[in-house]
Design a protein around this motif. Sequence first.
Motif, mmCIF file in Angstrom:
data_model
loop_
_atom_site.group_PDB
_atom_site.id
_atom_site.type_symbol
_atom_site.label_atom_id
_atom_site.label_comp_id
_atom_site.label_asym_id
_atom_site.label_seq_id
_atom_site.Cartn_x
_atom_site.Cartn_y
_atom_site.Cartn_z
ATOM 1 N N GLN A 1 3.604 -5.556 -2.513
ATOM 2 C CA GLN A 1 4.810 -5.592 -1.779
ATOM 3 C C GLN A 1 4.591 -7.269 -1.161
ATOM 4 O O GLN A 1 5.495 -7.931 -0.975
ATOM 5 C CB GLN A 1 4.775 -4.650 -0.646
ATOM 6 C CG GLN A 1 5.696 -3.436 -1.113
ATOM 7 C CD GLN A 1 6.822 -3.455 -1.657
ATOM 8 O OE1 GLN A 1 7.219 -3.795 -2.676
ATOM 9 N NE2 GLN A 1 8.091 -3.448 -0.593
ATOM 10 N N ASP A 2 3.350 -7.414 -0.587
ATOM 11 C CA ASP A 2 3.130 -8.847 0.128
ATOM 12 C C ASP A 2 3.251 -9.828 -0.939
ATOM 13 O O ASP A 2 3.937 -10.915 -0.668
ATOM 14 C CB ASP A 2 1.911 -8.916 0.651
ATOM 15 C CG ASP A 2 1.628 -8.080 1.896
ATOM 16 O OD1 ASP A 2 0.298 -7.758 2.302
ATOM 17 O OD2 ASP A 2 2.568 -7.733 2.579
ATOM 18 N N GLN A 3 2.661 -9.409 -2.016
ATOM 19 C CA GLN A 3 2.782 -10.485 -3.418
ATOM 20 C C GLN A 3 4.229 -10.994 -3.786
ATOM 21 O O GLN A 3 4.824 -11.920 -4.153
ATOM 22 C CB GLN A 3 2.278 -10.121 -4.501
ATOM 23 C CG GLN A 3 1.933 -11.126 -5.849
ATOM 24 C CD GLN A 3 1.502 -12.278 -5.397
ATOM 25 O OE1 GLN A 3 0.737 -12.421 -4.487
ATOM 26 N NE2 GLN A 3 1.806 -13.424 -6.081
ATOM 27 N N SER A 4 4.978 -9.777 -3.738
ATOM 28 C CA SER A 4 6.392 -9.913 -4.202
ATOM 29 C C SER A 4 7.230 -10.703 -3.146
ATOM 30 O O SER A 4 8.494 -11.222 -3.433
ATOM 31 C CB SER A 4 7.193 -8.596 -4.551
ATOM 32 O OG SER A 4 7.374 -7.763 -3.322
ATOM 33 N N TYR A 5 6.842 -10.617 -1.725
ATOM 34 C CA TYR A 5 7.557 -11.366 -0.886
ATOM 35 C C TYR A 5 6.945 -12.616 -0.259
ATOM 36 O O TYR A 5 7.123 -13.108 0.665
ATOM 37 C CB TYR A 5 7.492 -10.300 0.529
ATOM 38 C CG TYR A 5 8.867 -9.246 0.087
ATOM 39 C CD1 TYR A 5 8.459 -8.154 0.205
ATOM 40 C CD2 TYR A 5 10.157 -9.816 0.289
ATOM 41 C CE1 TYR A 5 9.684 -6.930 -0.065
ATOM 42 C CE2 TYR A 5 11.182 -8.830 0.139
ATOM 43 C CZ TYR A 5 10.816 -7.440 0.157
ATOM 44 O OH TYR A 5 11.924 -6.466 -0.220
ATOM 45 N N THR A 6 6.150 -13.114 -1.184
ATOM 46 C CA THR A 6 5.592 -14.427 -1.116
ATOM 47 C C THR A 6 6.345 -15.521 -1.857
ATOM 48 O O THR A 6 6.622 -15.258 -3.222
ATOM 49 C CB THR A 6 4.133 -14.225 -1.603
ATOM 50 O OG1 THR A 6 3.326 -13.688 -0.825
ATOM 51 C CG2 THR A 6 3.361 -15.964 -1.547
#
Lengths: 237, 69
Positions: A231-236
């Motif tokens: 999730q963090d990666q997709s919102y980077t």
Amino acid sequence: MTIFEILVLLSALCVLIYGALRLRNILEGVKLGTVSGALIVVVGFTRYMIYAGVLAIFLFFTLSLIFTDAPPPPLLQHPFKIQISNVAYSISDIQGGTSEVALLRDLTGNVNIVGIDWVILTICLIAFSIIVVLLHWILSYAEQVLRSVGLRKPFTAENTFYTKKIALFMLCLWLTYSLYQVAMSIYLQSKLQLEGVELEMISISIVGSLFVIGLVYLLSEVFRVGYELQQDQSYTV
Amino acid sequence: MKIVSNLDRIMLERKISLTELADKIGITLANLSILKTNKARAVRFSTLAALCRELQCQPGDLLEYVEED
């Protein structure tokens, strides 16, 4: 054709029909063509065998109890071993018929339990039903997880949920089986009074079972953290 | 406490659309929209540099630290 033969054919027919219905799901795993796909085939086949087995046993034994005159099979699990002269024998050994058993039967008299023991039957049916339901959910969820891994999308919120539930259901399965063995042993101890023999209950596996359940729970944590990182990666940006 | 994006205000001042800006800096419209609506959890320096280049501004103009109530 006797009623017995009809019952056998009916059971076999139900097993085959059910197998045909499950085949589509099993073939999904074959199409994936990966290790996950192979595991989906294994899990799907295991589910089929469990449901088919349950169906066959239910039809065969239940209907035979109602419609035939043959003495019913003793639905008896054997949590006990009998110790005679420092040698342990299981109750199934005694009810079996090897040469050692024949000698033992002569020494101890008739230790067979014949006929339906309704208490044992009830305990068996309740425990068996709970175990089958739990196995159904465990295998269903395992199949879902394997499917998502096969599609290369393992870190999802659903997989976190599924693996946690698998761990919980495995714990319930272990508790059910342990309670079943305790219930059977308490009941059997009152039923089997053999002079000069000592009834020794077999041990319930604790460490091994809980270790495996802990590993599955750990896996659910891995999925949870993986999902959060994804999730963090997709919102980077 | 959080970091908020002032991208929408600066885009309005520079009179540039989201689509045009996304094309110029080489990221998808969806990602830029995530930044504009303050849903982003992290911003790469390369993206920040590209934004400052196209919008002729400093990182401090784009990002602001605010105390949460």
